[in-house]
Design a protein around this motif. Structure first.
Motif, short mmCIF file in Angstrom:
data_model
loop_
_atom_site.label_atom_id
_atom_site.label_comp_id
_atom_site.label_asym_id
_atom_site.label_seq_id
_atom_site.Cartn_x
_atom_site.Cartn_y
_atom_site.Cartn_z
N LEU A 1 81.58 -17.30 14.53
CA LEU A 1 81.73 -18.81 14.09
C LEU A 1 83.12 -18.71 13.58
O LEU A 1 83.71 -19.98 13.55
CB LEU A 1 80.52 -19.01 12.94
CG LEU A 1 79.15 -19.16 13.27
CD1 LEU A 1 78.25 -19.53 12.39
CD2 LEU A 1 79.04 -19.85 14.70
N GLU B 1 85.55 -19.06 16.31
CA GLU B 1 85.37 -20.24 16.78
C GLU B 1 86.13 -21.50 16.01
O GLU B 1 86.66 -22.32 16.78
CB GLU B 1 84.03 -20.47 17.46
CG GLU B 1 83.76 -19.58 18.53
CD GLU B 1 84.66 -19.40 19.77
OE1 GLU B 1 85.19 -20.39 20.12
OE2 GLU B 1 85.08 -18.18 19.95
N GLN B 2 85.93 -21.41 14.78
CA GLN B 2 86.59 -22.33 13.97
C GLN B 2 87.93 -22.19 14.10
O GLN B 2 88.88 -23.13 14.28
CB GLN B 2 86.06 -22.07 12.48
CG GLN B 2 84.86 -22.60 12.20
CD GLN B 2 84.64 -24.23 12.38
OE1 GLN B 2 85.34 -24.88 11.95
NE2 GLN B 2 83.76 -24.27 13.05
N ARG C 1 89.91 -21.11 16.88
CA ARG C 1 90.13 -21.55 18.25
C ARG C 1 90.16 -22.94 18.07
O ARG C 1 91.31 -23.57 18.73
CB ARG C 1 89.38 -20.96 19.03
CG ARG C 1 89.36 -19.32 19.47
CD ARG C 1 88.85 -19.04 20.70
NE ARG C 1 89.27 -17.72 21.01
CZ ARG C 1 88.37 -16.61 20.54
NH1 ARG C 1 87.13 -16.62 20.08
NH2 ARG C 1 88.89 -15.25 20.72
N GLY C 2 89.02 -23.63 17.73
CA GLY C 2 89.07 -24.93 17.75
C GLY C 2 90.37 -25.96 16.82
O GLY C 2 90.74 -26.71 17.26
N VAL D 1 93.45 -25.55 18.77
CA VAL D 1 93.67 -26.59 19.80
C VAL D 1 94.08 -27.92 19.01
O VAL D 1 94.63 -28.56 19.70
CB VAL D 1 92.49 -26.44 20.85
CG1 VAL D 1 92.31 -27.53 21.45
CG2 VAL D 1 92.41 -24.89 21.60
N GLN D 2 93.45 -28.14 17.99
CA GLN D 2 93.67 -29.41 17.34
C GLN D 2 95.19 -29.51 16.85
O GLN D 2 96.00 -30.35 17.12
CB GLN D 2 92.86 -29.78 16.18
CG GLN D 2 91.50 -30.32 16.60
CD GLN D 2 90.55 -30.89 15.45
OE1 GLN D 2 91.09 -30.94 14.18
NE2 GLN D 2 89.21 -30.95 15.99
N ASP E 1 94.40 -19.27 26.23
CA ASP E 1 93.22 -18.53 25.55
C ASP E 1 93.97 -18.28 24.24
O ASP E 1 95.22 -17.63 24.30
CB ASP E 1 92.91 -17.27 26.55
CG ASP E 1 92.11 -17.52 27.62
OD1 ASP E 1 91.15 -18.70 27.32
OD2 ASP E 1 91.75 -17.01 28.51
N ILE E 2 92.97 -17.86 23.39
CA ILE E 2 93.43 -17.62 21.95
C ILE E 2 92.87 -16.34 21.53
O ILE E 2 91.71 -16.30 21.36
CB ILE E 2 93.31 -18.90 21.05
CG1 ILE E 2 93.85 -20.30 21.52
CG2 ILE E 2 93.75 -18.42 19.71
CD1 ILE E 2 93.20 -21.14 21.10
N ASP E 3 93.80 -15.38 20.94
CA ASP E 3 93.17 -14.13 20.51
C ASP E 3 93.15 -14.15 18.90
O ASP E 3 94.29 -14.78 18.42
CB ASP E 3 94.08 -12.84 20.73
CG ASP E 3 93.56 -12.49 22.27
OD1 ASP E 3 92.68 -13.18 22.97
OD2 ASP E 3 94.23 -11.72 22.83
#
Lengths: 161, 797, 293
Positions: free
Chosen positions: B686, B689-690, B692-693, B696-697, B733-735
């Motif tokens: 979680l 993914e916070q 990564r999201g 992208v913003q 893609d984001i590591d």
């Protein structure tokens, strides 16, 4: 002249007869008349992809189709493909990968993903990204979604080791 | 594919069979959302419900000389057409100021404009009808006589004496100014080998939640109670504000928040049209539904980040940063937003610039001005992207000037990991940060040296790639210092109630809310871990002011750190209560017992003693068999708020790897890395993914997103075809990696992670673009980095 | 955001559709795929009184190759164009172009006839029609009319179609064997309208163009078949020749300003596309930066 029009269609395997005003779009028809609220409305001008459903087997933007155009058509929504089990593996991959956050884009995203997997059994990441390029997700940044679809494709192809 | 990596650094104090803390477990609420069985506000239908459409001003600034709704009222399905003055009989206006933002001023704002409209999109009348379509039909026939007034649109001239003053009663267009001067800035610049200056320009952008703002307000006149179904991040705040302005007691207002289709700060405010919807329900004594359409969303959802910030940095030849100075200007629209105000963003910029670095010399001025555009307010990572872009942009410019590698200048200037606790140049207190460990990890993850070599090799072939680095700090877990001390009735504490039901399952009510972050999951993980029950036995209830404890909600990266700790503490009490009863039943002592896998066991050897379901059966149905004097309390409530530090600062560093087509100005993002430190990680997936999201913003802001206003204050791209959000095709893609420095403020040790991604992404991309363009001598300090901007900087057009 | 009320007629035949069009003229709008019409109606940018739905006219759907002519029915959707082996074999330029049209769900509904009749200057298919020398077939009360693509596009959303006419098909001459093509567009995101695009068809012999047709789009109020292509035919292409052609191209363009680009940027990108196209078609990488230097 703007009177309601009779339509007859198949929605998620059920026969539906309805009288609809010509201006009613398919998304609103599904949500408000059939109470299939899993189809979401995000922009109403065909850009965000949240309202993606299948008509006669092809994905479409249900905000860019009139309900009257679905006369004699077969319409499938997220509720239908969930209940039939058609995308159970895809949903499972989304769950394991947390490929959704708020979930608002997810029904449309799943419909688009399943469409890709039906056409192209082992898409690469670029093809996945391309096929989803009309489905907006503000939460995930897309990577988890791409991962989940890739996992499903591999599993379906029986190549998962 | 990239798989969620096991995070070996995350640890749990409770390494037990039901220890979910630190583990990736799927969120319990996902199936509902994946099968189309969620319940978003836009899905809600109530008996006698009517739909409201707001007629909105086409002008940025105009007097309303008259409204004629006679034709509209005759249209099929129309129930009422209500003007601002008619609505003012049931709802009072508000002023968006807070006392701790000294000098902040704003003018009274009404739910619907009364005499004057101050931005294109402000509501001038409400049309209520049986359906949205009918209300739209009628709205076209409402005739409003406007007298256009001069519109203030350019923040740079908003304070000029020649510019019209938007609110005469305020005297000028200056909403707020803050000045800060620490250390010896002038002396530091004088002693620097190089001083570099630049102006950083940020595109005004907005949140574009996929589900637009939506409210169903249901005033039940017979009960004298208002139920508000709203996709909000802060239900108790909505309850308080609605009651206040409708003349009700809080007990007369219930706020229910089921599924929310994205929030990001957009849904932490209370908008004029939402207030109007509550009021219309009271006025018309029936449920009223308002769902913003996408055009309204662009015109009325808060905007953010419209800043022009001049920055200056001093550096010595050995790479020591000597001082930072900024002069920030931001235009917030015609009103300070209610109730959180529109001064917070600029205030944060002042707080955060230079924050990761050692220098104590820092001078800042921030001015917040009114203008006739949509309101600006807090959106994900409030102020951080501005502060980070300015700071990291300046650091790179300084490095470039003295010919030092961007990594090296950061190594020499980031606050040492063993220097904590300490304070920032703006006076903020840091408990424990990990800039150097994070940077070291990032360099390793990205293979920095190999990338540099690749960059050089490709450059020889005319391929221009760039690497951009951005260190950042982030405000999380805010205490009352954020809003409460300024007089806002926005709770900084949160509460959790846990109870064992009659079959040994746990019901947990929490005041934090869920918009997809995983609040429900992390709460269940904590409760399950602490109590010793499996997660499928834990049901979490949130988003209902009638049911949950009182609390702030989910915003400002606070849900896990504050709500999570309340869950931990409440569950500890429940656990003790259960063991006390079990000891009495088993003729043992609580210390000799433990709860594992849904049952009470011997602590020493794990021998099962009694199932929780059996214990619950006895307690609820056969209390007569309990020993005398034993009264079971299988429900416990605890609240938590940080007291020691006003904010739990986190830190991190991001890197971007991208390619610029110098013929076309197009940027291709190739890869992005983030290392961040949010303390204890409850669920690694979680958190990732916070991040990564959030990244992208930030990438959207860096490359695409901008609300384009013309000189008359017209928003010219208020649709999703013209306002470009990041889509899957262009995102990399984001590591994500972590360093873990738990906060000692709580037993859980968790800090926030929701905004870290957004904080630094644009800075990393901008630095990478400038790195790529280095052979051309072009420097860009403006986002979004559109092809037009890049080609212009390259002198190609 | 709900469309204004309108009346609806489901055409049962082309003749029926034409009758309705004749009766209602400009008050009516033909609904084909609806992927441009319905957004405009939802946004209430337009409010036709009558929608004539031609979706059931299956005779207008399909791709046929006969005697060197590729005939595409107006109702053939983008997805069908993309999948058509006939088009892939005889007009691969079109296959490449369609892949850039919006997104899969849009391509399943949007039609070639709708796209051409809509005449958005930034869309791909109108430019392809110019490049491929298409003939647009329209039927009206007076019978069938054949309109050369070069005379069909009349401005932003404007065509040579009369209000009573229905676009029923397009005909494309099958390009000669061994001809080559190039398609590229600069769009901010996948599926977005192009900032500038180029659909080119060429015949190359001994490293020279013996024929070159350059259909630019999003460079003005309508797609443009660049005359400057002539400067590249039957000559040895050098950077100087390319620069001259680019300069001539510049004189032909009349680009518009929008959120994505100024006219100057569009001119610049058109020249970049020209160089990349020539470089690609001649397989001469050194020309790629030719006109932009």
């Amino acid at each position: 002249m703007t009177a309601a029009v009779e339509i007859s269609l198949n929605v998620n395997g059920e026969r539906v007869e309805a009288n609809v005003l010509p201006r009613l779009n398919l998304a609103d028809f599904l949500r408000e008349h059939l109470e299939l609220t899993g189809t979401h409305v995000g922009c109403e001008h065909g850009v965000c992809g949240a309202c993606t459903v299948r008509v006669n087997g092809d994905i479409v933007r249900s905000c860019l189709m009139l309900a009257v155009q679905t006369h004699n058509a077969t319409v499938e929504t997220i509720e239908g493909v969930s209940d039939s089990g058609e995308i159970a593996d895809l949903q499972s991959a989304f769950r394991e990968r947390n490929a959704l956050q708020c979930g608002f884009c997810t029904p449309g995203m799943l419909m688009a993903a399943q469409d890709l997997l039906k056409q192209s059994p082992c898409p690469d990441r670029e093809q996945i990204r391309e096929h989803l390029s009309g489905n907006y997700c503000r939460c995930t940044g897309y990577q988890a979604i791409v991962d989940a679809i890739e996992t499903t494709a591999r599993a379906r192809a029986g190549r998962l080791t | 594919m990239t798989t969620a990596r096991e995070n070996s650094e995350t640890l749990s104090a409770l390494d037990r069979p039901n220890s979910y803390i630190g583990k990736t477990v799927p969120r319990p609420n996902l199936d509902r959302l994946m099968q189309g069985r969620g319940l978003y506000v836009s899905d809600i239908e109530l008996p006698r419900m009517a739909h409201v459409v707001f007629l909105r001003s086409p002008h940025a600034h105009a007097k309303i000389n008259g409204i004629d709704a006679s034709t509209a009222k005759q249209m099929p399905g129309v129930i009422a057409v209500v003007s601002g003055s008619e609505l003012s009989t049931v709802i009072t206006p508000w002023v968006g100021v807070l006392s701790h933002l000294k000098g902040l001023k704003s003018a009274p704002q009404s739910a619907i404009a009364v005499d004057r409209v101050c931005w294109q999109g402000e509501a001038v009348a409400a049309v209520v009808a049986s359906s949205r379509a009918q209300a739209e039909d009628a709205a076209e026939l409402v005739s409003v006589e406007y007298e256009e007034l001069d519109a203030v649109t350019d923040m740079r001239t908003a304070l000029d004496p020649a510019t019209a003053v938007i609110h005469a009663s305020l005297g000028d267009n200056l909403a707020f100014e803050r000045n800060h001067d620490a250390g010896a800035v002038d002396q530091a610049f004088a002693e620097s080998d190089e001083v570099v200056e630049a102006e950083f320009v940020f595109g005004r952008h907005t949140g574009v939640t996929l589900e637009p703002r939506a409210v169903v307000a249901d005033w039940n006149a017979a009960e004298a109670r208002l139920t508000i179904y709203q996709g909000t991040q802060a239900p108790h705040m909505v309850q308080n504000i609605a009651a206040l302005h409708l003349g009700l007691k809080e007990s007369q207002v219930r706020v229910v928040c089921k599924d929310v289709g994205g929030s990001f700060g957009i849904k932490v405010h209370i908008y004029a049209d939402e207030m109007a919807t509550y009021a219309l329900s009271k006025l018309l004594r029936r449920p009223i539904k308002f769902v913003a359409d996408r055009v309204e969303s662009f015109n009325t959802d808060i905007h953010a980040r419209d800043h022009r910030c001049k920055g200056k940095i001093g550096v010595t030849r050995d790479g020591t940063i000597t001082a930072f100075e900024i002069d920030d200007l931001t235009g917030i629209g015609p009103y300070s937003m209610y109730p959180r105000t529109s001064a917070i963003e600029a205030n944060q910029v002042v707080n955060l610039v230079g924050g990761p670095y050692l220098t104590r010399n820092y001078r800042a001025r921030a001015r917040v001005v009114f203008q006739n555009k949509n309101v600006m307010c807090q959106y994900r990572a409030v102020g951080h992207p501005i502060a980070c872009s300015v700071t990291e942009g300046l650091v790179d410019l300084a490095a470039m000037k003295i010919g030092m590698d961007p990594i090296e200048i950061r190594r020499r200037n980031l606050i040492a990991d063993d220097a904590y606790p300490c304070a920032s140049p703006s006076g903020l207190r840091f408990e424990q940060l990990s800039h150097h460990a994070s940077l070291a990890k990032l360099i390793k993850m990205m293979g920095y040296d190999a990338l540099r070599a690749e960059q050089t090799a490709l450059r020889a072939k005319g391929i221009h790639r760039g690497i951009g680095i951005a260190s950042f700090i982030e405000v999380t877990n805010p205490s009352a210092a954020f809003y409460g001390v300024g007089g806002a009735k926005i709770s900084s504490q949160d509460g959790v109630a846990v109870r064992l039901d009659a079959q040994g399952s746990v019901i947990c009510q929490t005041s934090i809310t869920e918009q997809g972050q995983g609040s429900e999951s992390l709460t269940a993980q904590i409760v399950g871990s602490v109590l010793g029950v499996s997660m499928d036995r834990v049901r979490v209830i949130l988003g209902d002011t009638d049911i949950t404890p009182y609390g702030g909600g989910t915003w400002a990266s606070r849900g896990a750190g504050i709500g999570g700790e309340a869950a931990l503490q409440a569950t500890k009490v429940l656990r003790k209560n259960i063991l006390d009863v079990a000891a009495a039943v088993l003729q043992s002592t609580p210390g000799d017992l433990d709860i594992v896998n849904n049952g009470v066991v011997n602590a020493a050897d794990g021998t099962p003693r009694i199932d929780l379901s059996e214990l619950a059966r006895i307690v609820y149905f056969r209390p007569d068999t309990l020993p005398p004097g034993i009264q079971a309390e299988f429900m416990a409530t605890r609240h938590f708020v940080p007291r020691e530090y006003p904010f739990a600062f986190t830190n991190g560093v991001q890197a971007s790897w991208l390619e610029v087509d110098t013929d076309t100005g197009f940027v291709k993002l190739l890869k992005h890395w983030v290392v961040e430190d949010c303390g204890t990680i409850i669920n690694p997936q979680l958190v990732d993914e916070q991040i990564r999201g959030g990244v992208v913003q930030g990438l959207g802001a860096a490359l695409f997103e901008k609300c384009v206003y013309d000189e008359r204050g017209q928003l010219t791209n208020a649709n999703m075809a013209d306002y470009l959000v990041p889509m899957s095709g262009e995102m990399p893609d984001i590591d994500v990696g972590h360093v873990v420095s738990p906060t000692l403020e709580s037993e859980l040790g968790a800090k926030g992670a929701g905004e870290a991604g957004t904080a630094g992404a644009a800075a990393a991309v901008t630095n990478a673009v400038n790195d790529a363009l280095r052979p051309f001598g072009a420097i860009i300090t403006e986002i979004p980095l559109t092809p037009q901007v890049i080609l212009t900087a390259l002198g190609r057009i | 955001m709900k469309a204004s009320a309108f009346a609806y007629a489901r055409a049962t035949s082309v003749a029926d559709a034409l009758e309705l069009l004749t009766a209602h003229g400009e008050r009516a709008k033909v609904l084909s795929g609806g992927q441009s019409l319905l957004p405009a109606m939802n946004l209430r940018l337009i409010a036709p009184e009558l929608i004539i739905d031609i979706g059931a006219l299956t005779e207008l759907r399909g791709v046929v190759v006969k005697e060197g002519v590729l005939t595409i029915g107006a109702l053939t959707c983008h997805a069908d164009l993309l999948k058509s082996p006939e088009i892939a074999a005889h007009a691969p330029l079109l296959t490449d172009a369609v892949a850039h049209v919006a997104h899969p769900a849009i391509r399943n509904r949007g039609t070639i006839g709708g796209s051409l009749a809509h005449a958005d200057p930034a869309s791909e298919l109108p430019a392809c029609m110019l490049t491929l020398g298409a003939t647009i077939i329209a039927r009206g009360p007076g019978g069938e009319r054949r309109i050369a693509a070069s005379g069909f596009f009349a401005g932003i959303y404007e065509t040579a179609l009369a209000p009573q006419e229905l676009l029923v098909a397009v005909e494309l001459p099958v390009p000669p064997k061994n001809s080559t093509h190039f398609f590229h567009e600069f769009a901010r995101r996948q599926g977005d309208y192009a900032i500038v695009g180029l659909a080119a068809q060429a015949f190359v012999r001994d490293g020279r163009f013996t024929d070159l047709r350059l259909g630019f789009f999003a460079v003005g109020d309508r797609p443009l078949l660049a005359r400057s292509a002539g400067k590249l035919v039957d000559v040895a292409i050098t950077p100087a020749v390319l620069a001259e052609a680019a300069s001539a191209l510049n004189d032909e363009l009349d680009p518009l300003e929008d959120h994505q680009a100024t006219p100057a940027m569009r001119r610049h990108l058109a020249k970049i596309l020209l160089a990349r196209c020539v470089s690609s078609l001649l397989a001469r990488p050194e020309l790629r930066a030719g006109a932009s230097a």
